[in-house]
Design a protein around this motif. Structure first.
Motif, PDB file in Angstrom:
ATOM      1  N   LEU A 195      33.317  37.089  52.950  1.00 48.08           N
ATOM      2  CA  LEU A 195      33.457  36.800  51.631  1.00 48.08           C
ATOM      3  C   LEU A 195      34.805  36.219  51.240  1.00 48.08           C
ATOM      4  N   ILE A 196      35.200  34.979  51.422  1.00 44.17           N
ATOM      5  CA  ILE A 196      36.533  34.650  51.256  1.00 44.17           C
ATOM      6  C   ILE A 196      36.955  34.105  49.957  1.00 44.17           C
ATOM      7  N   LEU A 197      38.045  34.715  49.318  1.00 43.71           N
ATOM      8  CA  LEU A 197      38.564  34.756  47.999  1.00 43.71           C
ATOM      9  C   LEU A 197      39.543  33.885  47.969  1.00 43.71           C
ATOM     10  N   PRO A 198      39.710  32.507  47.911  1.00 44.41           N
ATOM     11  CA  PRO A 198      40.896  31.610  47.787  1.00 44.41           C
ATOM     12  C   PRO A 198      41.602  31.758  46.664  1.00 44.41           C
ATOM     13  N   THR A 199      40.773  32.021  45.346  1.00 50.45           N
ATOM     14  CA  THR A 199      41.325  31.998  44.035  1.00 50.45           C
ATOM     15  C   THR A 199      41.704  33.404  43.200  1.00 50.45           C
ATOM     16  N   HIS A 200      40.719  34.488  43.744  1.00 50.79           N
ATOM     17  CA  HIS A 200      40.807  35.752  42.882  1.00 50.79           C
ATOM     18  C   HIS A 200      41.605  36.788  43.789  1.00 50.79           C
ATOM     19  N   ALA A 236      35.132  45.970  55.553  1.00 49.22           N
ATOM     20  CA  ALA A 236      36.285  45.613  56.123  1.00 49.22           C
ATOM     21  C   ALA A 236      37.312  44.852  55.249  1.00 49.22           C
ATOM     22  N   SER A 237      38.380  45.133  55.047  1.00 52.42           N
ATOM     23  CA  SER A 237      39.279  44.467  53.945  1.00 52.42           C
ATOM     24  C   SER A 237      40.512  43.667  54.859  1.00 52.42           C
ATOM     25  N   PHE A 238      40.656  42.475  54.527  1.00 52.74           N
ATOM     26  CA  PHE A 238      41.883  41.437  54.971  1.00 52.74           C
ATOM     27  C   PHE A 238      42.369  40.793  53.964  1.00 52.74           C
ATOM     28  N   HIS A 239      43.795  40.896  53.845  1.00 52.95           N
ATOM     29  CA  HIS A 239      44.558  40.175  52.810  1.00 52.95           C
ATOM     30  C   HIS A 239      45.950  39.633  53.301  1.00 52.95           C
ATOM     31  N   PRO A 240      46.255  38.401  52.735  1.00 47.22           N
ATOM     32  CA  PRO A 240      47.709  37.964  53.183  1.00 47.22           C
ATOM     33  C   PRO A 240      48.729  38.739  53.215  1.00 47.22           C
ATOM     34  N   PRO A 264      44.664  34.624  56.145  1.00 49.16           N
ATOM     35  CA  PRO A 264      44.915  33.600  55.232  1.00 49.16           C
ATOM     36  C   PRO A 264      44.700  33.714  53.829  1.00 49.16           C
ATOM     37  N   TYR A 265      43.542  34.330  53.415  1.00 49.24           N
ATOM     38  CA  TYR A 265      42.999  34.570  52.158  1.00 49.24           C
ATOM     39  C   TYR A 265      42.584  36.089  52.052  1.00 49.24           C
ATOM     40  N   PRO A 266      42.396  36.755  50.791  1.00 48.67           N
ATOM     41  CA  PRO A 266      41.706  38.021  50.888  1.00 48.67           C
ATOM     42  C   PRO A 266      40.304  37.598  51.202  1.00 48.67           C
TER      43      PRO A 266
END
Length: 183
Positions: A74-79, A109-113, A133-135
């Motif tokens: 689930l990619i979060l480009p704005t939030h 699992a978590s990923f963030h720029p 690249p995104y949260p």
């Protein structure tokens, strides 16, 4: 959204070049090659909507056989562009997982720029292991994770090996693999 979506394309490239390319997750190559990764671009602008979208992802995985979709991004480009806000939201995501009875079924699992492990400085190389690249909220099936760990010779070595791998990258390699950190 389709694979031609630029957000999805950027995340797919990160998966291919960083996660699989550097072997940061030895379990990612197979579902990526098999097309078993679900990419969803979130439209959330607040935490309540994002929790609904995350619950939707749990339910999609419930309805979809593992052979079709093994995992979801689930990619979060704005939030949640701020890492501290994102990190705080992870507590809400874990609460949702437990409250909805998905503990032991799925794992997030978590990923963030701007990912930063506790006790590290922002520029420490080890943070690159979770920078994307995104949260991203990555929902993994516990069943798949357990199977992968049973078949991996030394799963406890993965984090240490990942740190060694990203620490060995030259500055040029870092710029090539993580262009969104240098723009």
């Amino acid at each position: 959204m389709t694979d031609s979506d630029p957000v999805i394309a950027q995340v797919e490239r990160w998966l291919q070049d960083v996660v699989v390319g550097l072997n940061l997750c030895p379990f990612a190559r197979k579902p990526m090659r098999a097309g078993q990764i679900r990419f969803v671009v979130s439209e959330a602008t607040n935490d309540a909507v994002l929790l609904e979208e995350l619950l939707d992802e749990f339910q999609v995985l419930d309805r979809t056989p593992l052979e079709e979709v093994e995992t979801s991004l689930l990619i979060l480009p704005t939030h949640l562009r701020d890492f501290h806000d994102y990190n705080f939201f992870l507590q809400e995501a874990e609460w949702l997982l437990k409250r909805q009875g998905y503990e032991g079924v799925y794992q997030i699992a978590s990923f963030h720029p701007h990912y930063q492990f506790a006790g590290t400085d922002p520029d420490d190389a080890e943070n690159l292991t979770n920078r994307a690249p995104y949260p991203i909220l990555h929902t993994l099936r516990e069943e798949s994770l357990e199977r992968g760990l049973q078949n991996y010779p030394d799963p406890d070595s993965i984090p240490h090996n990942n740190i060694l791998r990203v620490e060995s990258l030259s500055d040029d390699e870092k710029r090539a693999l993580f262009p969104y950190l240098f723009s």
